[in-house]
Design an enzyme around this catalytic site. Structure first.
Site, PDB file in Angstrom:
ATOM      1  N   ARG A 191       2.064 -13.589 -30.790  1.00  0.00           N
ATOM      2  CA  ARG A 191       2.508 -12.954 -29.711  1.00  0.00           C
ATOM      3  C   ARG A 191       2.628 -13.926 -28.596  1.00  0.00           C
ATOM      4  NH1 ARG A 191      -0.397  -8.556 -32.306  1.00  0.00           N
ATOM      5  NH2 ARG A 191       1.353  -7.064 -32.542  1.00  0.00           N
ATOM      6  N   ASP A 231       6.620   3.582 -35.791  1.00  0.00           N
ATOM      7  CA  ASP A 231       6.416   4.262 -34.555  1.00  0.00           C
ATOM      8  C   ASP A 231       7.506   3.711 -33.570  1.00  0.00           C
ATOM      9  OD1 ASP A 231       6.019   1.657 -34.233  1.00  0.00           O
ATOM     10  OD2 ASP A 231       4.100   1.800 -32.959  1.00  0.00           O
ATOM     11  N   MET A 269      -4.980   2.469 -39.942  1.00  0.00           N
ATOM     12  CA  MET A 269      -4.165   1.763 -38.686  1.00  0.00           C
ATOM     13  C   MET A 269      -3.126   2.538 -38.268  1.00  0.00           C
ATOM     14  SD  MET A 269      -3.806  -2.229 -39.517  1.00  0.00           S
ATOM     15  CE  MET A 269      -4.955  -3.458 -38.794  1.00  0.00           C
ATOM     16  N   GLY A 270      -2.417   1.925 -37.281  1.00  0.00           N
ATOM     17  CA  GLY A 270      -1.152   2.894 -36.922  1.00  0.00           C
ATOM     18  C   GLY A 270      -1.092   2.768 -35.425  1.00  0.00           C
ATOM     19  N   ARG A 271      -1.850   1.877 -34.484  1.00  0.00           N
ATOM     20  CA  ARG A 271      -1.948   2.061 -33.150  1.00  0.00           C
ATOM     21  C   ARG A 271      -2.078   3.175 -32.662  1.00  0.00           C
ATOM     22  NH1 ARG A 271       1.226  -3.189 -30.928  1.00  0.00           N
ATOM     23  NH2 ARG A 271       2.904  -2.869 -32.152  1.00  0.00           N
ATOM     24  N   GLN A 311      -4.097  -3.535 -44.815  1.00  0.00           N
ATOM     25  CA  GLN A 311      -3.066  -2.643 -44.872  1.00  0.00           C
ATOM     26  C   GLN A 311      -1.762  -3.313 -44.309  1.00  0.00           C
ATOM     27  OE1 GLN A 311      -4.465   1.208 -42.919  1.00  0.00           O
ATOM     28  NE2 GLN A 311      -5.761  -0.233 -42.496  1.00  0.00           N
ATOM     29  N   ARG A 312      -1.885  -4.513 -43.820  1.00  0.00           N
ATOM     30  CA  ARG A 312      -0.677  -5.292 -43.372  1.00  0.00           C
ATOM     31  C   ARG A 312       0.009  -5.951 -44.338  1.00  0.00           C
ATOM     32  NH1 ARG A 312      -0.972  -7.593 -38.164  1.00  0.00           N
ATOM     33  NH2 ARG A 312      -1.305  -6.074 -36.706  1.00  0.00           N
TER      34      ARG A 312
HETATM   35  P1  ADP Z   1       5.763  -5.757 -31.127  1.00  0.00           P
HETATM   36  O1  ADP Z   1       6.948  -6.337 -31.185  1.00  0.00           O
HETATM   37  O2  ADP Z   1       5.044  -5.368 -32.497  1.00  0.00           O
HETATM   38  O3  ADP Z   1       5.806  -4.392 -30.546  1.00  0.00           O
HETATM   39  P2  ADP Z   1       4.297  -6.984 -28.939  1.00  0.00           P
HETATM   40  O4  ADP Z   1       4.316  -5.552 -28.241  1.00  0.00           O
HETATM   41  O5  ADP Z   1       3.100  -7.660 -29.276  1.00  0.00           O
HETATM   42  O6  ADP Z   1       4.630  -6.612 -30.437  1.00  0.00           O
HETATM   43  O7  ADP Z   1       5.445  -7.937 -28.566  1.00  0.00           O
HETATM   44  C1  ADP Z   1       5.922  -9.099 -29.279  1.00  0.00           C
HETATM   45  C2  ADP Z   1       6.149 -10.391 -28.300  1.00  0.00           C
HETATM   46  O8  ADP Z   1       7.375  -9.824 -27.838  1.00  0.00           O
HETATM   47  C3  ADP Z   1       5.215 -10.469 -27.281  1.00  0.00           C
HETATM   48  O9  ADP Z   1       4.288 -11.478 -27.633  1.00  0.00           O
HETATM   49  C4  ADP Z   1       6.127 -11.072 -26.185  1.00  0.00           C
HETATM   50  O10 ADP Z   1       6.364 -12.490 -26.409  1.00  0.00           O
HETATM   51  C5  ADP Z   1       7.518 -10.294 -26.339  1.00  0.00           C
HETATM   52  N1  ADP Z   1       7.599  -9.226 -25.433  1.00  0.00           N
HETATM   53  C6  ADP Z   1       6.768  -8.080 -25.161  1.00  0.00           C
HETATM   54  N2  ADP Z   1       7.115  -7.452 -24.074  1.00  0.00           N
HETATM   55  C7  ADP Z   1       7.908  -8.083 -23.316  1.00  0.00           C
HETATM   56  C8  ADP Z   1       8.307  -7.926 -21.962  1.00  0.00           C
HETATM   57  N3  ADP Z   1       8.364  -6.909 -21.225  1.00  0.00           N
HETATM   58  N4  ADP Z   1       9.054  -9.060 -21.615  1.00  0.00           N
HETATM   59  C9  ADP Z   1       9.203 -10.338 -22.421  1.00  0.00           C
HETATM   60  N5  ADP Z   1       8.812 -10.372 -23.351  1.00  0.00           N
HETATM   61  C10 ADP Z   1       8.079  -9.561 -24.039  1.00  0.00           C
END
Ligand code: ADP
Length: 320
Positions: A72, A130, A170-172, A252-253
């Protein structure tokens, strides 16, 4: 288009590797070059990336996790972070992106597209299932099978000791894993965030079960609905039953992806490459009623992905 970039981002999910393999091999088949970006958007910012070939994806079809790693990146959420990422995208000659991840990852890529016009296609990879625009995400089926396996094992002990078990999954914010695994594993109660639950009702059901000679009960709790420990405590308070609580957590991952996830990953990865080659952008590939489809990201990002209420009702009827 001659060279595409590929990354996995957000939470890892089993089948991401199968999808990486599909993207790389499909792209090379069509004469494209592929740059693999490591650790999600962090790799873009830090130029942690390099060319991939047919051999880079050998022997990964059945491995959980992601060989590209994932992370992230808070920096990518800033304009300055994305500017650095774009510099590296240009330096490496990347003309289009395939992003395997979830909602957040697609948001990041579509902002980059808005700012710099780089084409991008999303591939849904998350165990939570999701994401709008697809019936299944890569990793969900494997996670559900892992939970069912755990339910089977816990049921053996629950039956032997005539006990009530609470299993937290899990599942957020989604109840999809709990619902599918609960139906497949025959859980007596399924608690999911989408449907309010009443602890008194759950306890009455436990008592009814015991009256008719049931030896055990399993209450499956989605992490977004409640904590397993809290449910165990509430059952004790209401009817004095001691429960055993198991939190399955990160079990679970990972693990070897199921055939379903591998096939889905292959089909979605290949479709993503086809879309980029056709000049498409800001779309997510998905599966709907068995067909591979592409959905505009405006219909995906931040949009709800409702649970199947009929399935929930059925699970209730069958666990009476
Ligand atoms: P997922 O893709 O599983 O939903 P995250 O929500 O943690 O996981 O998002 C993964 C990465 O995508 C973040 O760490 C960030 O680098 C990027 N990201 C998420 N939201 C934004 C945003 N609003 N603007 C720019 N980059 C974003």
């Amino acid at each position: 288009m001659q060279r595409i970039g590929l990354l996995t981002s957000g939470g890892d999910a089993s089948g991401m590797n199968s999808s990486i393999r599909a993207v790389v091999r499909k792209a090379i088949y069509h004469g494209l070059e592929v740059i693999g970006i490591r650790r999600g958007y962090s790799g873009f910012i830090e130029a942690d990336m390099g060319p991939m070939n047919l051999g880079s994806v050998a022997d990964i079809i059945g491995r959980g996790g992601t060989i590209l790693h994932t992370a992230r990146s808070e920096r990518f959420k800033t304009k300055e972070g994305r500017a650095l990422a774009m510099e590296n995208i240009q330096r490496f000659g990347i003309q289009g992106l395939v992003v395997i991840g979830g909602d957040g990852s697609f948001t990041g890529a579509s902002i980059l597209h808005q700012e710099y016009g780089i084409p991008m296609i999303g591939v849904p990879g998350t165990i939570d299932n999701d994401i709008a625009g697809t019936d299944y995400t890569i990793g969900f089926d494997t996670a559900v099978n892992t939970v069912v396996d755990a339910i089977n094992k816990i049921r053996d002990t629950a039956t032997s000791h005539e006990r009530t078990f609470v299993i937290e999954v899990m599942g957020r914010n989604s109840g999809n894993i709990a619902l599918a695994a609960g139906l497949a594993g025959g859980a007596e109660s399924i608690l999911i965030p989408e449907i309010p639950f009443n602890i008194e009702e759950i306890c009455q059901k436990l008592l009814r079960g015991i009256k008719r000679g049931k030896l055990h009960s399993i209450i499956l709790v989605a992490e977004g609905a409640a904590s397993g420990i809290d449910i165990g405590r509430q059952v004790k308070e209401q009817i004095g039953f001691d429960t055993k609580v198991t939190i399955l957590g990160h079990l679970q991952r990972g693990g070897t992806p199921t055939a379903f996830d591998r096939i889905l990953a292959a089909r979605l990865g290949a479709k993503a490459v086809e879309l980029l080659m056709a000049g498409e952008t800001n779309k997510m590939v998905g599966i709907k009623a068995g067909e591979i489809v592409a959905t505009d990201l405006t219909e995906v990002i931040g949009k709800p992905s409702p649970i199947n209420k009929n399935m929930y009702e059925l699970a209730k009827i069958l666990s009476i």
